[in-house]
Design a protein around this motif. Structure first.
Motif, PDB file in Angstrom:
ATOM      1  N   PRO A 121       2.867  10.638   3.851  1.00  0.00           N
ATOM      2  CA  PRO A 121       1.116  10.925   4.499  1.00  0.00           C
ATOM      3  C   PRO A 121       0.673   9.326   4.821  1.00  0.00           C
ATOM      4  O   PRO A 121      -0.179   9.303   5.803  1.00  0.00           O
ATOM      5  N   VAL A 122       0.737   8.455   4.022  1.00  0.00           N
ATOM      6  CA  VAL A 122      -0.092   7.196   4.193  1.00  0.00           C
ATOM      7  C   VAL A 122       1.064   6.029   3.934  1.00  0.00           C
ATOM      8  O   VAL A 122       1.797   6.051   2.828  1.00  0.00           O
ATOM      9  N   GLU A 123       1.012   5.174   4.795  1.00  0.00           N
ATOM     10  CA  GLU A 123       1.929   3.735   4.712  1.00  0.00           C
ATOM     11  C   GLU A 123       1.192   2.596   5.279  1.00  0.00           C
ATOM     12  O   GLU A 123       0.390   2.900   6.071  1.00  0.00           O
ATOM     13  N   PRO A 124       1.845   1.566   4.995  1.00  0.00           N
ATOM     14  CA  PRO A 124       1.375   0.296   5.687  1.00  0.00           C
ATOM     15  C   PRO A 124       1.540   0.445   7.129  1.00  0.00           C
ATOM     16  O   PRO A 124       2.681   0.667   7.462  1.00  0.00           O
ATOM     17  N   CYS A 125       0.806  -0.018   7.839  1.00  0.00           N
ATOM     18  CA  CYS A 125       1.225  -0.098   9.336  1.00  0.00           C
ATOM     19  C   CYS A 125       2.127  -1.415   9.562  1.00  0.00           C
ATOM     20  O   CYS A 125       2.403  -2.146   8.899  1.00  0.00           O
ATOM     21  N   PRO A 126       3.142  -1.261  10.519  1.00  0.00           N
ATOM     22  CA  PRO A 126       4.255  -2.251  10.907  1.00  0.00           C
ATOM     23  C   PRO A 126       3.431  -3.385  10.978  1.00  0.00           C
ATOM     24  O   PRO A 126       2.409  -3.421  11.636  1.00  0.00           O
ATOM     25  N   ARG A 127       3.993  -4.495  10.501  1.00  0.00           N
ATOM     26  CA  ARG A 127       3.217  -5.813  10.310  1.00  0.00           C
ATOM     27  C   ARG A 127       4.371  -6.978  10.107  1.00  0.00           C
ATOM     28  O   ARG A 127       5.460  -6.545   9.446  1.00  0.00           O
ATOM     29  N   SER A 128       3.908  -8.097  10.346  1.00  0.00           N
ATOM     30  CA  SER A 128       5.023  -9.181   9.995  1.00  0.00           C
ATOM     31  C   SER A 128       4.143 -10.148   8.898  1.00  0.00           C
ATOM     32  O   SER A 128       2.760  -9.913   8.742  1.00  0.00           O
ATOM     33  N   SER A 129       4.591 -11.016   8.327  1.00  0.00           N
ATOM     34  CA  SER A 129       4.181 -12.089   7.498  1.00  0.00           C
ATOM     35  C   SER A 129       3.149 -11.482   6.582  1.00  0.00           C
ATOM     36  O   SER A 129       1.973 -11.885   6.126  1.00  0.00           O
TER      37      SER A 129
ATOM     38  N   ILE B  80       3.025   0.741  -4.180  1.00  0.00           N
ATOM     39  CA  ILE B  80       4.006   1.733  -4.485  1.00  0.00           C
ATOM     40  C   ILE B  80       4.927   1.469  -5.734  1.00  0.00           C
ATOM     41  O   ILE B  80       5.230   0.317  -5.691  1.00  0.00           O
ATOM     42  N   ASP B  81       5.046   2.543  -6.602  1.00  0.00           N
ATOM     43  CA  ASP B  81       5.858   2.296  -7.423  1.00  0.00           C
ATOM     44  C   ASP B  81       7.333   2.292  -7.358  1.00  0.00           C
ATOM     45  O   ASP B  81       7.807   3.230  -6.689  1.00  0.00           O
ATOM     46  N   LEU B  82       8.034   1.194  -7.553  1.00  0.00           N
ATOM     47  CA  LEU B  82       9.462   1.027  -7.091  1.00  0.00           C
ATOM     48  C   LEU B  82      10.403   1.925  -8.233  1.00  0.00           C
ATOM     49  O   LEU B  82      11.305   2.104  -7.775  1.00  0.00           O
ATOM     50  N   HIS B  83       9.789   2.225  -9.229  1.00  0.00           N
ATOM     51  CA  HIS B  83      10.671   3.055 -10.128  1.00  0.00           C
ATOM     52  C   HIS B  83      10.715   4.599  -9.590  1.00  0.00           C
ATOM     53  O   HIS B  83      11.801   5.095  -9.277  1.00  0.00           O
ATOM     54  N   ARG B  84       9.545   5.098  -9.262  1.00  0.00           N
ATOM     55  CA  ARG B  84       9.520   6.288  -8.682  1.00  0.00           C
ATOM     56  C   ARG B  84       9.693   6.614  -7.129  1.00  0.00           C
ATOM     57  O   ARG B  84      10.269   7.518  -6.729  1.00  0.00           O
ATOM     58  N   MET B  85       9.210   5.406  -6.585  1.00  0.00           N
ATOM     59  CA  MET B  85       9.273   5.622  -5.043  1.00  0.00           C
ATOM     60  C   MET B  85       8.890   6.869  -4.367  1.00  0.00           C
ATOM     61  O   MET B  85       9.644   7.616  -3.717  1.00  0.00           O
ATOM     62  N   GLU B  86       7.641   7.406  -4.793  1.00  0.00           N
ATOM     63  CA  GLU B  86       7.100   8.589  -4.407  1.00  0.00           C
ATOM     64  C   GLU B  86       6.119   8.325  -3.417  1.00  0.00           C
ATOM     65  O   GLU B  86       6.458   9.193  -2.040  1.00  0.00           O
ATOM     66  N   GLN B  87       5.290   7.536  -3.315  1.00  0.00           N
ATOM     67  CA  GLN B  87       4.397   7.571  -2.056  1.00  0.00           C
ATOM     68  C   GLN B  87       3.573   6.205  -2.339  1.00  0.00           C
ATOM     69  O   GLN B  87       3.594   5.671  -3.147  1.00  0.00           O
ATOM     70  N   TRP B  88       3.204   5.668  -1.141  1.00  0.00           N
ATOM     71  CA  TRP B  88       2.153   4.458  -0.876  1.00  0.00           C
ATOM     72  C   TRP B  88       0.865   5.095  -1.483  1.00  0.00           C
ATOM     73  O   TRP B  88       0.334   6.137  -1.202  1.00  0.00           O
ATOM     74  N   LYS B  89       0.062   4.024  -1.896  1.00  0.00           N
ATOM     75  CA  LYS B  89      -1.393   4.284  -2.174  1.00  0.00           C
ATOM     76  C   LYS B  89      -1.948   3.317  -1.379  1.00  0.00           C
ATOM     77  O   LYS B  89      -1.686   1.974  -1.422  1.00  0.00           O
ATOM     78  N   VAL B  90      -3.241   3.675  -1.085  1.00  0.00           N
ATOM     79  CA  VAL B  90      -4.036   2.663  -0.214  1.00  0.00           C
ATOM     80  C   VAL B  90      -5.052   2.360  -1.316  1.00  0.00           C
ATOM     81  O   VAL B  90      -5.840   2.952  -1.680  1.00  0.00           O
ATOM     82  N   LEU B  91      -5.097   1.011  -1.601  1.00  0.00           N
ATOM     83  CA  LEU B  91      -6.005   0.298  -2.775  1.00  0.00           C
ATOM     84  C   LEU B  91      -7.207  -0.338  -1.991  1.00  0.00           C
ATOM     85  O   LEU B  91      -8.489  -0.441  -2.392  1.00  0.00           O
ATOM     86  N   LEU B  92      -7.059  -0.786  -0.732  1.00  0.00           N
ATOM     87  CA  LEU B  92      -8.115  -1.430   0.166  1.00  0.00           C
ATOM     88  C   LEU B  92      -7.784  -1.085   1.378  1.00  0.00           C
ATOM     89  O   LEU B  92      -6.856  -1.552   1.865  1.00  0.00           O
ATOM     90  N   GLU B  93      -8.834  -0.622   2.170  1.00  0.00           N
ATOM     91  CA  GLU B  93      -8.467  -0.281   3.505  1.00  0.00           C
ATOM     92  C   GLU B  93      -8.997  -1.776   4.370  1.00  0.00           C
ATOM     93  O   GLU B  93      -9.895  -2.293   4.003  1.00  0.00           O
TER      94      GLU B  93
ATOM     95  N   ALA C 182      -7.583   5.641  -3.225  1.00  0.00           N
ATOM     96  CA  ALA C 182      -6.213   5.840  -2.837  1.00  0.00           C
ATOM     97  C   ALA C 182      -6.088   7.213  -2.226  1.00  0.00           C
ATOM     98  O   ALA C 182      -6.769   8.140  -2.610  1.00  0.00           O
ATOM     99  N   VAL C 183      -5.625   7.226  -0.989  1.00  0.00           N
ATOM    100  CA  VAL C 183      -5.576   8.432  -0.194  1.00  0.00           C
ATOM    101  C   VAL C 183      -4.504   9.196  -0.810  1.00  0.00           C
ATOM    102  O   VAL C 183      -3.345   8.908  -0.704  1.00  0.00           O
TER     103      VAL C 183
END
Length: 590
Positions: free
Chosen positions: A432-440, A472-485, A536-537
């Motif tokens: 549903p929600v993930e960081p947009c593609p980016r570098s740096s 994102i929780d690396l143990h569960r690897m369920e979904q990204w959370k948006v903490l700040l847009e 978080a969305v």
């Protein structure tokens, strides 16, 4: 003997060439650095006026790149220091210190007397000594027009318990550089690579230095074996045994006058400490040939230590150089490297438990409907490459490429049951929600949770510097959370034709824009009061409400880039293209 003699002779020749180039770069850079040293000294005199420690709640940091982002060794906090921001005309440098409080999802600014000078592209490492220490080495300072550079070779430590900065002056350290890598490993800091650049020349390094955290002394290592070629921006990871792993990186070479060729490195090396610590100066290089699914060639990726003796790689960009332009393919994927198994594999998101349960029930229902017959599964497919484009007002195109591994790549039969379950479950649910593609991007891991802050992408000649925060929780690897847009109001891009008005403001720009920030601080604080942090969305949020908010967000971003004179129809078209690119089908309605 003959072959060995030739290799030795070739190696010595390369060392001589490198030494000559270093002297040449040093001579040409000397005058530039002398000019910038006076400017840096002036800024330090301003910092010296700070006499007390002040910690205050504040809005999120303004957009910036190449800052350091570290997890506090004892508290639930993340520490951000320094960085740079380019608005199309001027480069702003920072030496601000921000603290992100994880539990509160809030930021605080920490003003401490006598901080390090403004810088970017430095390296930072934390150690748990005496309540926590943040060590910083190197980096660069750029003139406001971005054409002159000063490369630092200083070493600083922030004592987190007492909130005091201290410069450590010890002889024998690395030369001035940026883009290097530094890790803390068994009571020492280890530094590898980097580059030094002047207006006309550049040089890349592959040397290794250690700084002893007990004796406060530098040592230059002379490892045996063939090591990595000179590079910057690589992955550098310590192992539990005290060894170092190097992967990837970037370098460039001058082919002819004013023509440089860049190289994306994809090789991997192990720097091993011989003698189990008995002879600390004995190190050796060896080449690694990892198995699994490796990341595609890229630069500008972010790295961090992950749980279960793994390290991770996030995002990056692959530049395709053409005759008159450079087109970048940006990424937002995660790859894990298992240190013990010497194996790469792509991260696969499982999705929320409720969605996984629905999928299992759906498969069961299909099996029952088939009368108990075994379902015929489709044959495993290869990786799926999704290519999307954003068209700006002036016709410039940004291409964003994302590679989704296929089922054939998701499962390694020799892996553990845990990994097989991770990879089998992943990839079936659209995220549903993930960081947009980016570098740096800047990344940090705390309590097994990965935090991704900022980064950049390009739209034609425009650079978009991000300031959003995801986890994102690396143990569960369920979904990204948006903490700040990202706030579109923080985006600014000035065309070169507008630069005539700015020529008299160079010093202000190099200073980091603090005067501008002070003038607008009251307005910003008023805007922030009563404005809650973006939640978080979650997948349960109504699709219409989320899409409306997304449309407003991208309309603001498109307007800020295209300017007030742009027609509403064009702004709307670009906004929809950008929103579709980054959040296509963002929410699955129930």
């Amino acid at each position: 003997m003959g072959k060995k003699g030739k290799r030795d002779k070739k190696g010595k020749g390369a060392e001589k060439t490198l030494a000559k180039m270093e002297k040449k770069v040093s001579r040409r850079a000397k005058k530039e650095e002398e000019d910038l040293e006076a400017l840096i000294a002036e800024f330090q005199s301003l910092d010296a006026k700070k006499t007390q420690v002040i910690e205050s709640s504040c809005p999120p940091p303004s957009p910036r790149l190449n800052c350091s982002f570290c997890a506090h060794p004892e508290r639930d906090e993340l520490i951000l220091f320094g960085g740079e921001y380019f608005n199309g005309q001027k480069t702003y440098l920072y030496n601000e210190l921000y603290i992100y409080h994880i539990r509160k999802n809030s930021w605080a600014k920490l003003d401490i007397p006598n901080p390090p000078p403004r810088r970017c592209a430095h390296q930072a490492a934390v150690v748990p000594t005496a309540g926590g220490q943040l060590w910083i080495f190197g980096g660069e300072f750029a003139s406001p027009n971005g054409e002159q550079f000063y490369h630092y070779k200083d070493l600083w430590v922030l004592h987190l318990a007492t909130k005091t900065w201290e410069q450590i002056k010890a002889p024998g350290g690395p030369s001035g550089r940026s883009g290097h890598r530094m890790v803390a490993c068994k009571r020492q800091l280890i530094i590898f690579g980097g580059f030094h650049e002047s207006a006309r020349d550049f040089i890349y390094y592959n040397d290794v230095y250690t700084f002893n955290l007990d004796s406060f002394t530098w040592s230059k290592l002379a490892p045996a074996g063939m090591g990595p070629a000179p590079r910057s921006g690589c992955q550098m990871t310590p192992t539990p045994e005290g060894n170092i792993i190097i992967y990837g990186g970037y370098s460039k070479q001058r082919i002819k006058k004013d023509v440089d060729k860049g190289t994306l490195h994809t090789d991997m090396f192990l720097l091993k400490a011989e003698g189990a610590g008995k002879e600390e100066d004995r190190w050796s290089w060896s080449r690694l040939s990892p198995s699994g699914v490796k990341p595609s060639p890229r630069s500008g990726f972010a790295v961090a230590a992950a749980p279960n003796s793994r390290c991770l790689l996030f995002g990056g960009v692959q530049d395709e150089e053409e005759e008159e332009s450079i087109e970048g393919d940006f990424f937002n994927d995660i790859y894990f490297y298992d240190i013990g198994k010497n194996r790469w594999f792509p991260a696969q998101l499982k999705g929320p438990k409720s969605e996984r349960r629905k999928r299992r029930r759906g498969r069961q229902a299909e099996a029952e409907a088939a009368g108990g017959e075994e379902l015929q599964l489709p044959p495993p497919q290869g990786p799926l490459e999704i290519v999307k484009e954003v068209v700006a007002e002036d016709g410039t195109v940004m291409t964003i490429k994302q590679v989704i591994p296929g089922a054939a790549e998701e499962k390694d039969r020799s892996g553990s049951e845990e990994e097989e379950e991770e990879e089998e479950e992943g990839g079936a649910l659209g995220q549903p929600v993930e960081p947009c593609p980016r570098s740096s991007a800047m990344v940090a891991v705390k309590h097994g949770v990965l935090y991704v802050y900022g980064g950049m992408f390009e739209v034609g000649d425009r650079q978009v510097t991000l300031s959003d925060l995801h986890s994102i929780d690396l143990h569960r690897m369920e979904q990204w959370k948006v903490l700040l847009e990202m706030d579109p109001k923080t985006q600014e891009w000035l065309e070169e034709s507008e630069s005539d008005e700015e020529e008299d403001d160079d010093v202000e720009g190099a200073e980091g824009g603090e005067e501008e920030e002070e003038e607008s601080s009251e307005e910003e604080s008023e805007d922030e009061e009563g404005e809650q942090q973006h939640p978080a969305v979650q997948p349960g949020e109504a699709q219409a409400q989320y899409l409306a908010r997304t449309e407003q967000y991208w309309l603001g971003l498109a307007r800020s880039h295209m300017g007030p004179e742009a027609k509403d129809k064009k702004v709307l078209k670009v906004a929809h293209a950008m929103a579709k690119t980054f959040y296509e089908d963002p929410i699955q309605t129930s």
